[in-house]
Design an enzyme around this catalytic site. Structure first.
Site, PDB file in Angstrom:
ATOM      1  N   GLY A 157       2.413   2.722  10.801  1.00 51.48           N
ATOM      2  CA  GLY A 157       3.347   3.815  10.567  1.00 51.48           C
ATOM      3  C   GLY A 157       4.096   4.278  11.806  1.00 51.48           C
ATOM      4  N   GLY A 171       2.895  -0.902   4.376  1.00 50.38           N
ATOM      5  CA  GLY A 171       2.983   0.508   4.018  1.00 50.38           C
ATOM      6  C   GLY A 171       4.426   0.910   3.771  1.00 50.38           C
ATOM      7  N   GLY A 172       5.039   1.515   4.777  1.00 46.51           N
ATOM      8  CA  GLY A 172       6.379   2.097   4.642  1.00 46.51           C
ATOM      9  C   GLY A 172       7.410   1.172   4.008  1.00 46.51           C
ATOM     10  CD  GLU A 232      -3.530  -2.111   7.554  1.00 48.75           C
ATOM     11  OE1 GLU A 232      -2.489  -2.428   6.974  1.00 48.75           O
ATOM     12  OE2 GLU A 232      -4.109  -1.021   7.376  1.00 48.75           O
ATOM     13  CB  SER A 282       5.203  -1.235  12.216  1.00 45.44           C
ATOM     14  OG  SER A 282       4.737   0.087  12.427  1.00 45.44           O
ATOM     15  CG  ASN A 294      -1.773   1.219   1.337  1.00 47.31           C
ATOM     16  OD1 ASN A 294      -1.797   2.038   0.409  1.00 47.31           O
ATOM     17  ND2 ASN A 294      -2.477   1.363   2.446  1.00 47.31           N
ATOM     18  CD1 TRP A 295       3.649   1.048  -2.917  1.00 47.95           C
ATOM     19  CD2 TRP A 295       3.796   2.354  -4.730  1.00 47.95           C
ATOM     20  NE1 TRP A 295       4.471   0.413  -3.816  1.00 47.95           N
ATOM     21  CE2 TRP A 295       4.582   1.199  -4.941  1.00 47.95           C
ATOM     22  CE3 TRP A 295       3.734   3.306  -5.742  1.00 47.95           C
ATOM     23  CZ2 TRP A 295       5.303   0.978  -6.121  1.00 47.95           C
ATOM     24  CZ3 TRP A 295       4.448   3.087  -6.917  1.00 47.95           C
ATOM     25  CH2 TRP A 295       5.224   1.939  -7.094  1.00 47.95           C
ATOM     26  CE  LYS A 296      -0.286   3.240   4.781  1.00 47.30           C
ATOM     27  NZ  LYS A 296      -0.203   3.381   6.239  1.00 47.30           N
ATOM     28  CD  GLU A 337      -2.965   5.683   6.664  1.00 49.32           C
ATOM     29  OE1 GLU A 337      -2.945   5.601   5.428  1.00 49.32           O
ATOM     30  OE2 GLU A 337      -2.061   5.207   7.391  1.00 49.32           O
ATOM     31  CG  HIS A 373      -5.900   2.161   5.297  1.00 52.31           C
ATOM     32  ND1 HIS A 373      -5.438   3.090   6.203  1.00 52.31           N
ATOM     33  CD2 HIS A 373      -4.896   1.270   5.128  1.00 52.31           C
ATOM     34  CE1 HIS A 373      -4.203   2.778   6.544  1.00 52.31           C
ATOM     35  NE2 HIS A 373      -3.847   1.671   5.910  1.00 52.31           N
TER      36      HIS A 373
HETATM   37  P1  13P Z   1       2.979   0.703   7.748  1.00 58.54           P
HETATM   38  O1  13P Z   1       3.508  -0.614   7.214  1.00 58.54           O
HETATM   39  O2  13P Z   1       3.700   1.895   7.228  1.00 58.54           O
HETATM   40  O3  13P Z   1       2.858   0.657   9.246  1.00 58.54           O
HETATM   41  O4  13P Z   1       1.480   0.849   7.181  1.00 58.54           O
HETATM   42  C1  13P Z   1       0.614  -0.218   7.347  1.00 58.54           C
HETATM   43  C2  13P Z   1      -0.611   0.069   6.585  1.00 58.54           C
HETATM   44  O5  13P Z   1      -1.380   0.952   6.929  1.00 58.54           O
HETATM   45  C3  13P Z   1      -0.849  -0.705   5.359  1.00 58.54           C
HETATM   46  O6  13P Z   1      -2.117  -0.473   4.844  1.00 58.54           O
END
Ligand code: 13P
Length: 255
Positions: A173, A233-234, A167, A212, A9-11, A97, A95
């Site tokens: 994050g 994500g990251g 999640e 994470s 997930n590149w966000k 977010e 999600h």
């Molecule tokens: P991180 O891996 O950056 O914690 O993000 C997780 C996430 O929200 C994937 O959708």
């Protein structure tokens, strides 16, 4: 038998250069991986370019959101039909977010789930508790209620060929990942919750962990029997770390 799904997930990250480069590196590093489904969800503006660079590889295209409408006067939105048209397969919905920054409700997310099923796309339904809910011992109740809205609106059959991403919000994050054995207990609870309605559906549903996940901790998550891959994500923004996470998932399947 469930195959793990490791999804990037590149966000709100990326550029034409990154799409080109990161995908080229991942294709190279992951060409021999067979025991793991892989997907990349770039920002919507790069979907078409990503599809072009993924052509002929085993990496699927994903998207980060979808609108509930199929067509019409809905400025700024992207429909499930459009995502399908462009070749996306796995679509993230709910999600945290989006729940936080766009006030998306469980009911609205269930509507997105429905439209994806109608379009024969794969929903990746994100669920998970906040830190306060975690501390109050409400993790299972929160996950159950987020799933129940979909179960009640559609039926348990909607979870056939669907993906759930657990999640915990406090782990996203932050670098503070949840303890794998505790995540396993939550995943088992989620699977059992669905099994109360239909055991066959529960046994095939993919339940990813997200929060994470990195190259150093991934293997321990994937050793757990009910953790079927990860939503990353990251660590998905670097080819090396994302490739190592995918390989850890494939390896866990072979052990
Ligand atoms: P991180 O891996 O950056 O914690 O993000 C997780 C996430 O929200 C994937 O959708």
């Amino acid at each position: 038998m469930r195959y793990p799904l490791v999804m990037a997930n590149w966000k709100l990250n990326g550029s034409k250069y990154m799409v080109h480069n990161l995908i080229a590196m991942l294709r190279n590093k992951l060409s021999s991986v067979v025991d793991c489904d892989i997907a990349i969800a770039p920002p919507v503006i790069y979907l078409n370019l990503a599809k072009y660079h993924l052509a002929g590889s085993q990496i699927s295209l994903g998207a980060q959101d979808v609108d509930t409408h199929i067509v019409g006067a809905y400025t700024g939105e992207v429909s499930a039909e459009m995502l399908k048209d462009i070749g996306a397969k796995y679509i993230i919905i709910g999600h945290s977010e989006r729940r936080t920054f766009h006030q998306e409700s469980d009911e609205y997310i269930a509507e997105k789930f429905a439209v994806l099923k109608e379009t024969e796309l794969v929903p990746v339904l994100c669920i998970g508790e906040s830190e306060a809910e975690n501390k109050a011992g409400q993790t299972e109740a929160v996950c159950a209620s987020q799933i129940d809205v979909v179960l009640n609106r559609l039926s348990v059959k909607a979870f056939n060929k669907a993906v759930i991403a657990y999640e915990p919000i406090w782990a996203i994050g932050t670098g503070r990942f949840a303890i794998p054995s505790q995540v396993q207990a939550v995943h088992k609870f989620i699977r059992n919750h669905i099994a109360k309605h239909d055991n066959a559906v529960a046994q095939q549903v993919i339940i990813q962990y997200g929060g994470s996940v990195n190259a150093g901790n991934a293997a321990e998550f994937f050793m757990q029997p009910d953790i079927d891959g990860a939503l990353v994500g990251g660590a998905s923004l670097q080819a090396d770390s994302f490739a190592l996470i995918v390989k850890a998932a494939a390896q866990a399947k072979q052990d």
